[in-house]
Write a protein that holds these residues in place. Structure first.
Motif, PDB file in Angstrom:
ATOM      1  N   ALA A  21      37.257  17.044  42.709  1.00 34.17           N
ATOM      2  CA  ALA A  21      36.768  16.772  41.363  1.00 34.17           C
ATOM      3  C   ALA A  21      35.317  16.311  41.378  1.00 34.17           C
ATOM      4  O   ALA A  21      34.854  15.668  40.448  1.00 34.17           O
ATOM      5  N   GLY A  22      34.586  16.654  42.437  1.00 33.58           N
ATOM      6  CA  GLY A  22      33.174  16.292  42.521  1.00 33.58           C
ATOM      7  C   GLY A  22      32.311  17.288  41.766  1.00 33.58           C
ATOM      8  O   GLY A  22      32.806  18.106  40.982  1.00 33.58           O
ATOM      9  N   GLY A  23      31.018  17.231  42.024  1.00 33.40           N
ATOM     10  CA  GLY A  23      30.073  18.081  41.308  1.00 33.40           C
ATOM     11  C   GLY A  23      30.305  19.562  41.508  1.00 33.40           C
ATOM     12  O   GLY A  23      30.263  20.349  40.564  1.00 33.40           O
ATOM     13  N   ALA A  24      30.559  19.980  42.739  1.00 30.78           N
ATOM     14  CA  ALA A  24      30.809  21.403  43.001  1.00 30.78           C
ATOM     15  C   ALA A  24      32.105  21.850  42.333  1.00 30.78           C
ATOM     16  O   ALA A  24      32.179  22.935  41.755  1.00 30.78           O
ATOM     17  N   ALA A  25      33.128  20.997  42.381  1.00 29.99           N
ATOM     18  CA  ALA A  25      34.403  21.327  41.734  1.00 29.99           C
ATOM     19  C   ALA A  25      34.222  21.442  40.224  1.00 29.99           C
ATOM     20  O   ALA A  25      34.804  22.325  39.584  1.00 29.99           O
ATOM     21  N   ARG A  26      33.419  20.559  39.651  1.00 30.04           N
ATOM     22  CA  ARG A  26      33.165  20.605  38.202  1.00 30.04           C
ATOM     23  C   ARG A  26      32.515  21.933  37.825  1.00 30.04           C
ATOM     24  O   ARG A  26      32.909  22.577  36.860  1.00 30.04           O
ATOM     25  N   ALA A  27      31.530  22.369  38.606  1.00 29.81           N
ATOM     26  CA  ALA A  27      30.863  23.637  38.326  1.00 29.81           C
ATOM     27  C   ALA A  27      31.839  24.806  38.482  1.00 29.81           C
ATOM     28  O   ALA A  27      31.859  25.720  37.652  1.00 29.81           O
ATOM     29  N   MET A  28      32.651  24.781  39.541  1.00 33.35           N
ATOM     30  CA  MET A  28      33.637  25.849  39.742  1.00 33.35           C
ATOM     31  C   MET A  28      34.659  25.867  38.614  1.00 33.35           C
ATOM     32  O   MET A  28      35.008  26.935  38.110  1.00 33.35           O
ATOM     33  N   ALA A  29      35.155  24.695  38.245  1.00 32.49           N
ATOM     34  CA  ALA A  29      36.162  24.616  37.183  1.00 32.49           C
ATOM     35  C   ALA A  29      35.629  25.220  35.888  1.00 32.49           C
ATOM     36  O   ALA A  29      36.307  26.020  35.234  1.00 32.49           O
ATOM     37  N   TYR A  30      34.423  24.851  35.530  1.00 34.37           N
ATOM     38  CA  TYR A  30      33.826  25.384  34.308  1.00 34.37           C
ATOM     39  C   TYR A  30      33.658  26.899  34.403  1.00 34.37           C
ATOM     40  O   TYR A  30      34.040  27.633  33.488  1.00 34.37           O
ATOM     41  N   GLY A  31      33.071  27.369  35.491  1.00 31.86           N
ATOM     42  CA  GLY A  31      32.837  28.800  35.646  1.00 31.86           C
ATOM     43  C   GLY A  31      34.114  29.617  35.649  1.00 31.86           C
ATOM     44  O   GLY A  31      34.198  30.661  35.001  1.00 31.86           O
ATOM     45  N   LEU A  32      35.121  29.131  36.358  1.00 30.75           N
ATOM     46  CA  LEU A  32      36.399  29.852  36.426  1.00 30.75           C
ATOM     47  C   LEU A  32      37.106  29.853  35.072  1.00 30.75           C
ATOM     48  O   LEU A  32      37.687  30.856  34.668  1.00 30.75           O
ATOM     49  N   ARG A  33      37.050  28.723  34.374  1.00 25.78           N
ATOM     50  CA  ARG A  33      37.645  28.667  33.032  1.00 25.78           C
ATOM     51  C   ARG A  33      36.949  29.661  32.108  1.00 25.78           C
ATOM     52  O   ARG A  33      37.598  30.411  31.378  1.00 25.78           O
ATOM     53  N   GLU A  34      35.617  29.677  32.147  1.00 23.71           N
ATOM     54  CA  GLU A  34      34.858  30.591  31.300  1.00 23.71           C
ATOM     55  C   GLU A  34      35.144  32.052  31.649  1.00 23.71           C
ATOM     56  O   GLU A  34      35.049  32.923  30.789  1.00 23.71           O
ATOM     57  N   ALA A  35      35.500  32.315  32.914  1.00 28.72           N
ATOM     58  CA  ALA A  35      35.805  33.679  33.357  1.00 28.72           C
ATOM     59  C   ALA A  35      37.256  34.072  33.049  1.00 28.72           C
ATOM     60  O   ALA A  35      37.671  35.171  33.383  1.00 28.72           O
ATOM     61  N   GLY A  36      38.010  33.162  32.428  1.00 31.34           N
ATOM     62  CA  GLY A  36      39.362  33.501  31.996  1.00 31.34           C
ATOM     63  C   GLY A  36      40.479  33.069  32.913  1.00 31.34           C
ATOM     64  O   GLY A  36      41.631  33.454  32.714  1.00 31.34           O
ATOM     65  N   ALA A  37      40.177  32.257  33.919  1.00 27.29           N
ATOM     66  CA  ALA A  37      41.228  31.779  34.821  1.00 27.29           C
ATOM     67  C   ALA A  37      41.910  30.550  34.228  1.00 27.29           C
ATOM     68  O   ALA A  37      41.330  29.823  33.426  1.00 27.29           O
TER      69      ALA A  37
ATOM     70  N   ALA B  51      29.953  30.447  42.302  1.00 32.16           N
ATOM     71  CA  ALA B  51      31.376  30.271  42.615  1.00 32.16           C
ATOM     72  C   ALA B  51      32.203  31.422  42.060  1.00 32.16           C
ATOM     73  O   ALA B  51      33.054  31.986  42.758  1.00 32.16           O
ATOM     74  N   VAL B  52      31.960  31.784  40.815  1.00 36.03           N
ATOM     75  CA  VAL B  52      32.726  32.876  40.204  1.00 36.03           C
ATOM     76  C   VAL B  52      32.441  34.189  40.927  1.00 36.03           C
ATOM     77  O   VAL B  52      33.360  34.973  41.187  1.00 36.03           O
ATOM     78  N   ARG B  53      31.206  34.439  41.289  1.00 38.16           N
ATOM     79  CA  ARG B  53      30.880  35.667  42.032  1.00 38.16           C
ATOM     80  C   ARG B  53      31.613  35.714  43.365  1.00 38.16           C
ATOM     81  O   ARG B  53      32.100  36.764  43.780  1.00 38.16           O
ATOM     82  N   ALA B  54      31.687  34.560  44.044  1.00 35.48           N
ATOM     83  CA  ALA B  54      32.406  34.517  45.326  1.00 35.48           C
ATOM     84  C   ALA B  54      33.886  34.840  45.126  1.00 35.48           C
ATOM     85  O   ALA B  54      34.476  35.596  45.910  1.00 35.48           O
ATOM     86  N   PHE B  55      34.508  34.288  44.101  1.00 37.16           N
ATOM     87  CA  PHE B  55      35.906  34.606  43.812  1.00 37.16           C
ATOM     88  C   PHE B  55      36.063  36.084  43.491  1.00 37.16           C
ATOM     89  O   PHE B  55      37.003  36.734  43.952  1.00 37.16           O
ATOM     90  N   ARG B  56      35.158  36.618  42.688  1.00 42.54           N
ATOM     91  CA  ARG B  56      35.254  38.020  42.271  1.00 42.54           C
ATOM     92  C   ARG B  56      35.051  38.998  43.425  1.00 42.54           C
ATOM     93  O   ARG B  56      35.433  40.160  43.303  1.00 42.54           O
ATOM     94  N   GLU B  57      34.458  38.553  44.519  1.00 40.03           N
ATOM     95  CA  GLU B  57      34.364  39.417  45.693  1.00 40.03           C
ATOM     96  C   GLU B  57      35.738  39.647  46.304  1.00 40.03           C
ATOM     97  O   GLU B  57      35.954  40.626  47.020  1.00 40.03           O
ATOM     98  N   VAL B  58      36.682  38.751  45.995  1.00 43.77           N
ATOM     99  CA  VAL B  58      38.033  38.849  46.530  1.00 43.77           C
ATOM    100  C   VAL B  58      39.002  39.378  45.483  1.00 43.77           C
ATOM    101  O   VAL B  58      39.847  40.224  45.771  1.00 43.77           O
ATOM    102  N   THR B  59      38.876  38.886  44.252  1.00 45.02           N
ATOM    103  CA  THR B  59      39.803  39.281  43.187  1.00 45.02           C
ATOM    104  C   THR B  59      39.181  39.000  41.833  1.00 45.02           C
ATOM    105  O   THR B  59      38.293  38.159  41.716  1.00 45.02           O
ATOM    106  N   GLU B  60      39.641  39.686  40.820  1.00 42.36           N
ATOM    107  CA  GLU B  60      39.215  39.376  39.459  1.00 42.36           C
ATOM    108  C   GLU B  60      39.909  38.078  39.055  1.00 42.36           C
ATOM    109  O   GLU B  60      41.100  37.918  39.287  1.00 42.36           O
ATOM    110  N   VAL B  61      39.193  37.150  38.467  1.00 41.26           N
ATOM    111  CA  VAL B  61      39.758  35.833  38.172  1.00 41.26           C
ATOM    112  C   VAL B  61      40.411  35.737  36.806  1.00 41.26           C
ATOM    113  O   VAL B  61      41.268  34.873  36.597  1.00 41.26           O
ATOM    114  N   ALA B  62      40.047  36.600  35.875  1.00 40.18           N
ATOM    115  CA  ALA B  62      40.633  36.550  34.541  1.00 40.18           C
ATOM    116  C   ALA B  62      42.152  36.679  34.636  1.00 40.18           C
ATOM    117  O   ALA B  62      42.672  37.566  35.313  1.00 40.18           O
ATOM    118  N   GLY B  63      42.836  35.737  34.010  1.00 36.81           N
ATOM    119  CA  GLY B  63      44.290  35.753  34.002  1.00 36.81           C
ATOM    120  C   GLY B  63      44.942  35.158  35.241  1.00 36.81           C
ATOM    121  O   GLY B  63      46.160  35.034  35.298  1.00 36.81           O
TER     122      GLY B  63
END
Length: 179
Positions: free
Chosen positions: A103-119, A83-95
């Motif tokens: 709020a399902g399983g895929a959303a939980r994984a995205m939320a965690y990954g994006l938070r860890e990447a600084g979003a 998920a984070v790699r897909a976002f980063r293909e469009v824009t840097e997510v930090a900040g």
């Protein structure tokens, strides 16, 4: 048999329909299966049957990959990396501020990954309780939801929700179509 394929390894991908999760996990060990991908609805059910979880899988509470090294099964979650790699293909997510719908399983994984990447992630979900739980479990904001699936939306095909209105105007972007 010599290594095959683009990576020079001799492996075959085989799909199994699984009804008995504990039995399936035990079969990985018994048959010496090197690794296993896990799909819904088993991503959480496999966890109690594994020997180890990596930090990401533990934080997300779901496993999509099982690695078997000498009979020791370790669960990983790589959904957030994708998920984070897909976002980063469009824009840097930090900040960045990101509205996460669901709020399902895929959303939980995205939320965690994006938070860890600084979003800065805000969760929106149709079922408010589920969205609130996801937000609270990962230390995120909850932006809202509907408490009942029977509630009707205030939006219509000719009137977009207020979030779509231009910030400097009280008119919606497609107000020229209104009569």
């Amino acid at each position: 048999m010599p290594p095959t394929g683009a990576l020079g390894i001799d492996y075959t991908f085989v799909c199994f329909g699984v009804q008995d999760v504990p039995g399936a996990v035990q079969s990985i060990r018994a048959l010496g299966v090197r690794g296993m991908n896990v799909s819904m609805p088993h991503k959480q059910a496999v966890i109690p049957h594994l020997d180890h979880l990596d930090e990401t899988a533990r934080a997300i509470g779901a496993v999509n990959t099982i690695n078997n090294i000498d009979g020791v099964l370790t669960g990983y979650n790589t959904d957030c990396i994708g998920a984070v790699r897909a976002f980063r293909e469009v824009t840097e997510v930090a900040g960045k501020r990101i509205a996460l719908l669901g709020a399902g399983g895929a959303a939980r994984a995205m939320a965690y990954g994006l938070r860890e990447a600084g979003a800065s992630v805000t969760v929106f979900n149709r079922t408010a309780a589920r969205g609130e739980e996801l937000a609270a479990s990962l230390g995120l904001r909850f932006g809202g939801g509907r408490t009942s699936a029977r509630q009707t939306s205030t939006c219509s095909p000719t009137r977009p929700p207020p979030a779509f209105a231009h910030p400097m105007s009280t008119r919606s972007p497609d107000s020229s179509r209104h009569t």
